[in-house]
Design a protein around this motif. Structure first.
Motif, short mmCIF file in Angstrom:
data_model
loop_
_atom_site.label_atom_id
_atom_site.label_comp_id
_atom_site.label_asym_id
_atom_site.label_seq_id
_atom_site.Cartn_x
_atom_site.Cartn_y
_atom_site.Cartn_z
N LYS A 21 2.76 1.36 -3.39
CA LYS A 21 1.21 1.36 -1.60
C LYS A 21 2.21 1.87 -0.63
N GLU A 22 1.77 3.58 -0.34
CA GLU A 22 2.78 4.43 0.50
C GLU A 22 3.05 4.26 1.83
N LYS A 23 1.24 3.08 2.32
CA LYS A 23 1.18 2.62 3.30
C LYS A 23 1.94 1.37 3.86
N ASN B 267 8.97 -4.11 -4.29
CA ASN B 267 8.17 -3.24 -3.18
C ASN B 267 6.52 -3.42 -3.41
N LEU B 268 6.78 -3.51 -5.58
CA LEU B 268 4.86 -2.42 -5.87
C LEU B 268 4.13 -3.98 -5.38
N PHE B 269 2.99 -3.15 -5.74
CA PHE B 269 2.02 -3.89 -5.35
C PHE B 269 1.26 -4.53 -7.00
N MET B 270 1.46 -5.80 -7.14
CA MET B 270 0.79 -6.23 -8.37
C MET B 270 2.41 -6.02 -9.43
N LEU C 167 17.69 7.26 3.27
CA LEU C 167 17.18 7.19 4.68
C LEU C 167 17.42 6.27 5.49
N HIS C 168 17.20 4.84 5.05
CA HIS C 168 16.97 3.68 5.96
C HIS C 168 18.58 3.40 5.92
N PHE D 256 7.36 -2.09 5.19
CA PHE D 256 8.03 -2.43 4.72
C PHE D 256 9.31 -1.57 5.47
N LEU D 257 9.17 -0.32 5.51
CA LEU D 257 10.93 0.11 5.56
C LEU D 257 10.56 -0.12 7.44
N LYS D 258 9.56 0.64 7.89
CA LYS D 258 10.23 0.41 9.19
C LYS D 258 10.33 -1.41 9.95
#
Length: 176
Positions: free
Chosen positions: A43-45, A35-38, A84-85, A50-52
Protein backbone atom coordinates in the motif's frame (compact mmCIF):
# COMPACT_ATOMS: atom_id res chain seq x y z
CA UNK A 1 75.27 -29.45 -1.43
CA UNK A 2 72.99 -28.40 -4.31
CA UNK A 3 71.40 -24.97 -4.18
CA UNK A 4 67.59 -25.02 -4.16
CA UNK A 5 66.20 -22.70 -6.81
CA UNK A 6 62.76 -21.21 -6.37
CA UNK A 7 61.51 -21.34 -9.95
CA UNK A 8 58.18 -19.77 -9.04
CA UNK A 9 59.94 -16.68 -7.64
CA UNK A 10 62.11 -16.43 -10.77
CA UNK A 11 59.21 -17.00 -13.19
CA UNK A 12 58.09 -13.38 -13.31
CA UNK A 13 54.50 -14.37 -12.56
CA UNK A 14 52.24 -11.80 -10.95
CA UNK A 15 49.65 -13.28 -8.62
CA UNK A 16 46.33 -11.46 -8.45
CA UNK A 17 44.30 -12.49 -5.42
CA UNK A 18 40.69 -11.36 -5.78
CA UNK A 19 40.26 -11.90 -2.05
CA UNK A 20 42.37 -8.76 -1.60
CA UNK A 21 39.38 -6.90 -3.04
CA UNK A 22 36.86 -8.37 -0.58
CA UNK A 23 34.78 -5.63 1.03
CA UNK A 24 34.68 -6.26 4.78
CA UNK A 25 31.53 -4.24 5.43
CA UNK A 26 28.40 -5.88 6.78
CA UNK A 27 25.93 -7.29 4.27
CA UNK A 28 22.18 -6.95 4.84
CA UNK A 29 19.20 -8.28 2.92
CA UNK A 30 16.27 -5.87 3.08
CA UNK A 31 13.15 -7.87 2.28
CA UNK A 32 10.13 -5.86 1.18
CA UNK A 33 7.86 -8.69 2.33
CA UNK A 34 7.85 -7.01 5.75
CA UNK A 35 6.16 -3.97 4.19
CA UNK A 36 3.36 -5.92 2.52
CA UNK A 37 -0.22 -5.77 3.70
CA UNK A 38 -1.41 -9.34 4.38
CA UNK A 39 1.80 -10.56 2.76
CA UNK A 40 0.51 -9.68 -0.69
CA UNK A 41 0.00 -5.97 -1.34
CA UNK A 42 2.19 -2.92 -1.01
CA UNK A 43 0.00 0.00 0.00
CA UNK A 44 1.63 3.23 -1.16
CA UNK A 45 0.34 5.39 1.70
CA UNK A 46 1.49 2.92 4.38
CA UNK A 47 4.81 2.37 2.65
CA UNK A 48 5.53 6.09 2.41
CA UNK A 49 4.66 6.48 6.09
CA UNK A 50 7.07 3.65 6.93
CA UNK A 51 9.82 5.26 4.85
CA UNK A 52 9.29 8.59 6.60
CA UNK A 53 9.45 7.14 10.12
CA UNK A 54 12.00 4.32 9.75
CA UNK A 55 15.41 4.69 11.40
CA UNK A 56 17.68 4.64 8.33
CA UNK A 57 20.82 5.30 10.40
CA UNK A 58 20.98 1.59 11.22
CA UNK A 59 22.24 1.03 7.66
CA UNK A 60 25.18 3.43 8.06
CA UNK A 61 28.16 2.11 6.08
CA UNK A 62 26.49 -1.24 5.41
CA UNK A 63 25.96 -3.03 2.11
CA UNK A 64 22.29 -3.64 1.39
CA UNK A 65 20.56 -5.93 -1.09
CA UNK A 66 16.91 -5.05 -1.62
CA UNK A 67 14.48 -7.77 -2.67
CA UNK A 68 11.05 -9.23 -2.04
CA UNK A 69 10.91 -12.94 -1.26
CA UNK A 70 7.11 -13.08 -1.36
CA UNK A 71 5.32 -13.85 -4.60
CA UNK A 72 3.87 -10.35 -4.86
CA UNK A 73 3.89 -7.73 -7.55
CA UNK A 74 6.05 -4.88 -6.28
CA UNK A 75 6.00 -1.67 -8.31
CA UNK A 76 9.40 -0.48 -9.48
CA UNK A 77 8.97 2.86 -7.71
CA UNK A 78 8.96 1.05 -4.34
CA UNK A 79 12.52 -0.18 -4.93
CA UNK A 80 13.50 3.27 -6.11
CA UNK A 81 12.10 4.87 -2.94
CA UNK A 82 14.02 2.39 -0.82
CA UNK A 83 17.20 3.23 -2.70
CA UNK A 84 16.61 6.93 -2.08
CA UNK A 85 16.26 6.37 1.66
CA UNK A 86 19.12 3.88 1.98
CA UNK A 87 21.52 5.78 -0.30
CA UNK A 88 22.63 8.49 2.13
CA UNK A 89 23.46 5.87 4.77
CA UNK A 90 24.50 2.63 3.11
CA UNK A 91 27.85 1.99 1.46
CA UNK A 92 26.16 0.14 -1.41
CA UNK A 93 22.56 -0.60 -2.37
CA UNK A 94 21.61 -3.16 -5.01
CA UNK A 95 18.44 -4.78 -6.23
CA UNK A 96 18.68 -8.53 -5.75
CA UNK A 97 19.91 -11.06 -3.26
CA UNK A 98 23.13 -11.29 -1.25
CA UNK A 99 24.91 -12.93 -4.19
CA UNK A 100 24.00 -9.95 -6.39
CA UNK A 101 25.35 -7.69 -3.66
CA UNK A 102 28.62 -9.62 -3.48
CA UNK A 103 29.05 -9.40 -7.24
CA UNK A 104 28.44 -5.64 -7.15
CA UNK A 105 31.03 -5.17 -4.41
CA UNK A 106 33.62 -7.13 -6.39
CA UNK A 107 32.75 -5.36 -9.66
CA UNK A 108 33.22 -1.99 -7.95
CA UNK A 109 36.61 -3.12 -6.63
CA UNK A 110 37.72 -4.60 -9.96
CA UNK A 111 36.68 -1.39 -11.69
CA UNK A 112 39.32 0.41 -9.57
CA UNK A 113 42.13 -1.82 -10.89
CA UNK A 114 44.34 -0.11 -13.45
CA UNK A 115 44.80 -2.71 -16.20
CA UNK A 116 47.99 -0.96 -17.35
CA UNK A 117 49.70 -2.31 -14.23
CA UNK A 118 49.37 -5.73 -15.86
CA UNK A 119 50.47 -4.76 -19.37
CA UNK A 120 52.54 -7.58 -20.92
CA UNK A 121 52.53 -9.43 -17.58
CA UNK A 122 52.14 -13.11 -16.89
CA UNK A 123 49.21 -13.09 -14.46
CA UNK A 124 47.97 -15.87 -12.22
CA UNK A 125 44.50 -15.21 -10.83
CA UNK A 126 44.57 -16.99 -7.49
CA UNK A 127 41.82 -19.55 -7.07
CA UNK A 128 41.72 -20.29 -3.33
CA UNK A 129 40.46 -17.81 -0.76
CA UNK A 130 39.04 -17.58 2.74
CA UNK A 131 36.10 -15.47 1.57
CA UNK A 132 33.89 -16.72 -1.25
CA UNK A 133 34.65 -14.92 -4.50
CA UNK A 134 31.76 -14.98 -6.98
CA UNK A 135 32.44 -16.63 -10.32
CA UNK A 136 31.27 -13.39 -11.93
CA UNK A 137 34.30 -11.63 -10.39
CA UNK A 138 36.66 -14.11 -12.06
CA UNK A 139 34.92 -13.52 -15.37
CA UNK A 140 35.14 -9.74 -14.91
CA UNK A 141 38.86 -9.74 -14.07
CA UNK A 142 39.49 -11.96 -17.10
CA UNK A 143 37.57 -9.55 -19.32
CA UNK A 144 39.51 -6.61 -17.90
CA UNK A 145 43.02 -8.10 -18.11
CA UNK A 146 42.84 -10.08 -21.36
CA UNK A 147 43.49 -7.05 -23.59
CA UNK A 148 46.71 -6.13 -21.74
CA UNK A 149 48.21 -9.27 -20.18
CA UNK A 150 50.72 -11.48 -21.97
CA UNK A 151 49.24 -14.58 -20.31
CA UNK A 152 46.40 -15.33 -17.92
CA UNK A 153 46.35 -18.37 -15.69
CA UNK A 154 44.17 -19.61 -12.86
CA UNK A 155 45.24 -21.30 -9.64
CA UNK A 156 48.47 -21.01 -7.70
CA UNK A 157 51.89 -20.11 -9.17
CA UNK A 158 53.11 -23.66 -8.53
CA UNK A 159 50.07 -25.24 -10.22
CA UNK A 160 48.25 -23.16 -12.80
CA UNK A 161 45.59 -23.73 -15.40
CA UNK A 162 46.53 -21.79 -18.54
CA UNK A 163 43.66 -19.65 -19.81
CA UNK A 164 45.03 -17.19 -22.33
CA UNK A 165 48.27 -16.46 -24.10
CA UNK A 166 48.61 -13.53 -26.46
CA UNK A 167 49.62 -14.64 -29.92
CA UNK A 168 53.08 -13.60 -30.98
CA UNK A 169 53.12 -11.25 -33.91
CA UNK A 170 55.50 -12.47 -36.54
CA UNK A 171 57.41 -9.79 -38.31
CA UNK A 172 58.44 -10.41 -41.87
CA UNK A 173 61.57 -8.74 -43.09
CA UNK A 174 61.29 -7.66 -46.69
CA UNK A 175 64.58 -7.09 -48.49
CA UNK A 176 64.47 -5.21 -51.78
Amino acid sequence: MEEIINRVAKSGLITLDLEDYYHHGERILYDLKDNLFMGMILKEKDFREFLKNHDWSQYEGKNVAVTCTEDAIIPTWAYMLLALHLGPHANTVVFGDLNDLEEKLYFDAINQINPEEYRDARVVVKGCSKHPVPTAAYVEITRKLQPVAQTLMFGEPCSTVPLYKRAKISQKVVIN
